[in-house]
Design a protein around this motif. Structure first.
Motif, mmCIF file in Angstrom:
data_model
loop_
_atom_site.group_PDB
_atom_site.id
_atom_site.type_symbol
_atom_site.label_atom_id
_atom_site.label_comp_id
_atom_site.label_asym_id
_atom_site.label_seq_id
_atom_site.Cartn_x
_atom_site.Cartn_y
_atom_site.Cartn_z
ATOM 1 N N ARG A 217 -1.043 61.045 23.272
ATOM 2 C CA ARG A 217 -0.835 60.111 22.165
ATOM 3 C C ARG A 217 0.495 60.376 21.476
ATOM 4 N NH1 ARG A 217 -6.929 60.249 19.462
ATOM 5 N NH2 ARG A 217 -8.039 59.444 21.309
ATOM 6 N N CYS B 275 -0.156 52.166 17.198
ATOM 7 C CA CYS B 275 0.021 53.453 17.875
ATOM 8 C C CYS B 275 -0.343 54.617 16.960
ATOM 9 C CB CYS B 275 1.472 53.579 18.355
ATOM 10 S SG CYS B 275 1.818 55.081 19.286
ATOM 11 N N GLN C 137 3.205 58.777 23.471
ATOM 12 C CA GLN C 137 3.234 57.332 23.266
ATOM 13 C C GLN C 137 3.991 56.981 21.984
ATOM 14 O OE1 GLN C 137 -0.604 55.500 22.671
ATOM 15 N NE2 GLN C 137 0.158 53.445 23.116
#
Length: 299
Positions: free
Chosen positions: A284, A38, A287
Motif C-alpha cells: 500500500r 489511496c 501504491q
C-alpha cells in the motif's frame, strides 16, 4: 462531482456553467480523488462514502485551479477563462460550498472538516504570497510553494485519512509528505514554464520562481546581466531576447535548470525518508508513493 452540484440549489444557466467546468477539469491528466482513495486504503478504511468524499475533494481543487488561473490571467483556453470573470468568481464560491456541505453530509467529524478548512486557508495564504511575487530567496519561494501547492496535497491526503479515522503521528507524516510532493510538482512546473516560449513563460511574466531566483542571484556574472536588467524594467522582452541571443541556449548555459533539479531531488529524498517511517503495509505504501511522486524517483 455532477451529482454533488445538482444536489445544491443551483439551476438553469448557473448549474450548467458549473457542470461545464467539471467537464473541462475531467480533460486533465491525473486525479486528486485517486489520492484520497489511496490514502483511505492505506489505513484499511471502509467508509462507504469514500467516493463521494473524493469527488468533493476534486471540487475544492477545481475551485483552487480557477482562482489560480484568474489571478495569473493565463490558461486562456479554459472555459472559466472564457466567461466573464465575475461568473468565474461566483463559481469558485459555489464549488467551495459544494465541498464543505458534502463533507458534512458524508458524516466526517467536525474536527476533520475544521482541519480541512485550515488547510485551505493555508493554501490561500500561499496563493496571496504568489500573487505578490515578492520572494527574494529560494527559501522564501519554497515556503510559498509549501503553502500554496503543498496544501492541496495536504487536503486530499487529510480527507483520505479522516475517512479512515486515522490520525496521530501517521497524520503528521502524511502532511509532511504532502508538502514535499507539492514542492516536487511545482518545481517541475517551474522547469517547464521557464523553458517554453509563449504567453506562459515565467521570465516573460517576470515571475519569481525557483530557477528565476537562481538566475537573479548571478549578479556577478557578466553574461547574465541582461536578465537582471530585464527584471528591473531597464529593457523590454524583445530587447532582452535580442541581447541574450538564443533563449534556450541562454537558459541551458545558466545552470538554473540543474540547480532546480537538485532542489527537487532533495524534496524527493525527503519524501522517501518520510515514506520509510510510515507504519503501513509495503504494498500500500508503494501504491501511495507511485501516485504522489513515483515519476520523480531516480533508480
Amino acid at each position: 462531482m455532477a451529482r454533488i452540484i445538482r444536489s445544491q440549489p443551483y439551476d438553469g444557466e448557473f448549474q450548467e456553467l458549473l457542470l461545464s467546468f467539471v467537464s473541462e477539469k475531467a480533460k486533465e491528466r491525473g486525479s486528486w480523488s485517486d489520492i484520497v482513495r489511496c490514502v483511505h486504503t492505506l489505513y484499511s478504511g471502509a467508509n462507504p462514502r469514500i467516493d463521494t468524499i473524493a469527488a468533493a475533494a476534486e471540487l475544492a481543487v477545481l475551485a483552487s485551479d480557477i482562482m489560480d488561473d484568474l489571478q495569473d490571467n493565463d490558461q486562456t483556453d479554459k472555459l472559466w477563462m472564457q466567461c466573464p470573470p465575475a461568473h468565474a468568481l461566483n463559481a469558485i464560491v459555489a464549488l467551495m460550498m459544494c465541498f464543505t456541505s458534502e463533507l458534512g453530509r458524508c458524516g466526517l467529524p467536525s474536527e476533520a472538516i475544521a482541519d480541512a478548512g485550515r488547510i485551505i486557508s493555508r493554501s490561500l495564504q500561499g496563493q496571496y504570497r504568489d500573487i505578490r511575487n515578492t520572494a527574494q530567496t529560494p527559501d522564501e519561494y519554497l515556503q510559498l510553494v509549501q503553502e500554496k501547492s503543498g496544501s492541496l496535497f495536504q487536503l486530499v491526503v487529510h480527507l483520505g485519512s479522516a475517512a479512515a479515522d486515522a490520525g496521530g503521528p501517521q497524520w503528521n507524516l502524511l502532511m509532511d509528505l504532502a508538502d514535499c510532493t507539492g514542492m516536487i510538482h511545482q518545481i517541475q512546473n517551474d522547469l517547464r514554464d521557464i523553458t517554453r516560449l509563449g504567453q506562459k513563460n515565467d521570465v516573460l511574466l517576470k515571475r519569481r520562481t525557483l530557477p528565476v531566483l537562481y538566475l537573479l542571484s548571478l549578479t556577478e556574472e557578466w553574461e547574465f546581466r541582461h536578465f537582471q536588467q530585464y527584471y528591473r524594467g531597464e529593457m523590454d522582452w524583445e530587447e532582452f531576447l535580442q541581447r541574450t541571443g538564443d533563449y534556450g541556449t541562454f537558459i541551458d548555459a545558466s545552470g538554473c535548470l540543474e540547480y532546480s533539479m537538485v532542489v527537487q531531488g532533495l524534496c524527493v529524498d525527503r519524501a522517501e525518508e518520510l515514506m520509510v517511517q510510515m507504519d503501513v503495509p509495503p504494498s500500500r505504501k508503494e501504491q501511495l508513493r507511485e501516485i504522489m511522486y513515483g515519476a520523480f524517483v531516480r533508480e
